[in-house]
Motif scaffolding. Structure first.
Motif, PDB file in Angstrom:
ATOM      1  N   MET A  54      -5.707   7.136  -2.810  1.00 34.51           N
ATOM      2  CA  MET A  54      -5.522   5.637  -3.086  1.00 34.51           C
ATOM      3  C   MET A  54      -4.219   5.479  -2.048  1.00 34.51           C
ATOM      4  O   MET A  54      -3.323   6.339  -2.044  1.00 34.51           O
ATOM      5  CB  MET A  54      -5.046   5.481  -4.514  1.00 34.51           C
ATOM      6  N   PRO A  55      -3.989   4.215  -2.013  1.00 35.80           N
ATOM      7  CA  PRO A  55      -2.775   3.657  -0.902  1.00 35.80           C
ATOM      8  C   PRO A  55      -1.260   3.990  -1.836  1.00 35.80           C
ATOM      9  O   PRO A  55      -1.669   4.168  -3.148  1.00 35.80           O
ATOM     10  CB  PRO A  55      -2.806   2.086  -0.950  1.00 35.80           C
ATOM     11  N   GLY A  56      -0.448   4.190  -1.176  1.00 41.40           N
ATOM     12  CA  GLY A  56       0.747   4.531  -1.896  1.00 41.40           C
ATOM     13  C   GLY A  56       1.321   3.436  -2.826  1.00 41.40           C
ATOM     14  O   GLY A  56       2.095   3.864  -3.504  1.00 41.40           O
ATOM     15  N   SER A  57       0.845   2.354  -2.678  1.00 39.61           N
ATOM     16  CA  SER A  57       1.275   1.035  -3.340  1.00 39.61           C
ATOM     17  C   SER A  57       0.562   0.783  -4.577  1.00 39.61           C
ATOM     18  O   SER A  57       0.967  -0.057  -5.563  1.00 39.61           O
ATOM     19  CB  SER A  57       1.535  -0.191  -2.518  1.00 39.61           C
ATOM     20  N   ASP A  59      -1.024   0.584  -8.109  1.00 40.85           N
ATOM     21  CA  ASP A  59      -0.370   0.606  -9.465  1.00 40.85           C
ATOM     22  C   ASP A  59      -1.047   1.100 -10.723  1.00 40.85           C
ATOM     23  O   ASP A  59      -0.661   1.114 -11.772  1.00 40.85           O
ATOM     24  CB  ASP A  59       0.065  -1.079 -10.063  1.00 40.85           C
ATOM     25  N   GLN A  60      -2.358   1.770 -10.430  1.00 42.52           N
ATOM     26  CA  GLN A  60      -3.051   2.479 -11.405  1.00 42.52           C
ATOM     27  C   GLN A  60      -2.439   3.408 -12.258  1.00 42.52           C
ATOM     28  O   GLN A  60      -2.930   4.045 -13.147  1.00 42.52           O
ATOM     29  CB  GLN A  60      -4.450   2.541 -10.932  1.00 42.52           C
ATOM     30  N   PHE A  61      -1.334   4.269 -11.420  1.00 39.73           N
ATOM     31  CA  PHE A  61      -1.009   5.143 -12.111  1.00 39.73           C
ATOM     32  C   PHE A  61       0.311   4.989 -13.047  1.00 39.73           C
ATOM     33  O   PHE A  61       0.311   5.885 -13.760  1.00 39.73           O
ATOM     34  CB  PHE A  61       0.024   6.027 -10.817  1.00 39.73           C
ATOM     35  N   GLY A  62       0.486   3.572 -13.286  1.00 37.16           N
ATOM     36  CA  GLY A  62       1.452   3.097 -14.477  1.00 37.16           C
ATOM     37  C   GLY A  62       2.746   3.447 -14.132  1.00 37.16           C
ATOM     38  O   GLY A  62       3.472   2.637 -14.664  1.00 37.16           O
ATOM     39  N   GLN A  63       3.109   4.073 -12.981  1.00 40.23           N
ATOM     40  CA  GLN A  63       4.539   4.063 -12.524  1.00 40.23           C
ATOM     41  C   GLN A  63       4.543   4.455 -11.215  1.00 40.23           C
ATOM     42  O   GLN A  63       3.505   4.823 -10.605  1.00 40.23           O
ATOM     43  CB  GLN A  63       5.457   5.282 -13.110  1.00 40.23           C
ATOM     44  N   ALA A  64       5.578   4.223 -10.430  1.00 42.33           N
ATOM     45  CA  ALA A  64       5.718   4.244  -9.014  1.00 42.33           C
ATOM     46  C   ALA A  64       5.936   5.589  -8.614  1.00 42.33           C
ATOM     47  O   ALA A  64       5.384   6.094  -7.498  1.00 42.33           O
ATOM     48  CB  ALA A  64       6.773   3.408  -8.467  1.00 42.33           C
ATOM     49  N   ASP A  65       6.506   6.444  -9.459  1.00 40.46           N
ATOM     50  CA  ASP A  65       6.950   7.935  -8.862  1.00 40.46           C
ATOM     51  C   ASP A  65       5.804   8.973  -9.018  1.00 40.46           C
ATOM     52  O   ASP A  65       5.949   9.847  -8.011  1.00 40.46           O
ATOM     53  CB  ASP A  65       7.912   8.475  -9.543  1.00 40.46           C
ATOM     54  N   PRO A  66       4.963   8.868  -9.594  1.00 39.02           N
ATOM     55  CA  PRO A  66       3.752   9.906  -9.481  1.00 39.02           C
ATOM     56  C   PRO A  66       2.913  10.130  -8.401  1.00 39.02           C
ATOM     57  O   PRO A  66       2.656   9.160  -7.591  1.00 39.02           O
ATOM     58  CB  PRO A  66       2.863   9.630 -10.870  1.00 39.02           C
ATOM     59  N   SER A  67       2.753  11.232  -7.763  1.00 38.64           N
ATOM     60  CA  SER A  67       2.117  11.080  -6.609  1.00 38.64           C
ATOM     61  C   SER A  67       0.528  11.715  -6.848  1.00 38.64           C
ATOM     62  O   SER A  67      -0.195  11.871  -5.850  1.00 38.64           O
ATOM     63  CB  SER A  67       2.687  12.266  -5.473  1.00 38.64           C
ATOM     64  N   TRP A  68       0.173  11.828  -8.011  1.00 37.87           N
ATOM     65  CA  TRP A  68      -1.308  12.413  -8.414  1.00 37.87           C
ATOM     66  C   TRP A  68      -1.295  11.916  -9.750  1.00 37.87           C
ATOM     67  O   TRP A  68      -0.632  11.416 -10.630  1.00 37.87           O
ATOM     68  CB  TRP A  68      -1.382  13.640  -8.416  1.00 37.87           C
TER      69      TRP A  68
END
Length: 102
Positions: A54-57, A59-68
């Motif tokens: 997924m692109p680095g931008s 927002d489905q991870f909920g926060q900006a800092d997780p990489s996975w």
């Protein structure tokens, strides 16, 4: 053509690996990696697994800092969420979402 037949593991670093391993066992029911022949490893039920970048931008991870991120299939999402909240009331809030494969 040779192809992958499944996911054999998901590996990541943790500040307190032992505590996180216990949490996965107690909260998620995932047995730790066996260290003896008599121990059983966790086996997932059959079903689809998505593997995608997924692109680095995103927002489905909920926060900006997780990489996975990892999604678990659970038969009773509400019950599982309540159980996890009781077992780890001080942990970061987990996002729960219903989804269907496909």
């Amino acid at each position: 053509m040779h192809k992958v037949s499944g996911i054999g593991g998901f590996f990541f670093r943790a500040q307190d690996s032992d505590a996180l391993t216990r949490w996965y066992r107690d909260s998620l029911g995932i047995n730790p990696v066996p260290t003896a022949e008599s121990e059983k490893s966790w086996r997932q039920e059959a079903g689809e697994t998505a593997l995608t970048s997924m692109p680095g931008s995103v927002d489905q991870f909920g926060q900006a800092d997780p990489s996975w991120t990892i999604n678990f299939r659970v038969p009773d999402l509400e019950g599982w969420s309540r159980r996890c909240a009781r077992l780890a009331p001080t942990s970061r809030r987990m996002r729960t979402q219903r989804s269907s494969p496909g």
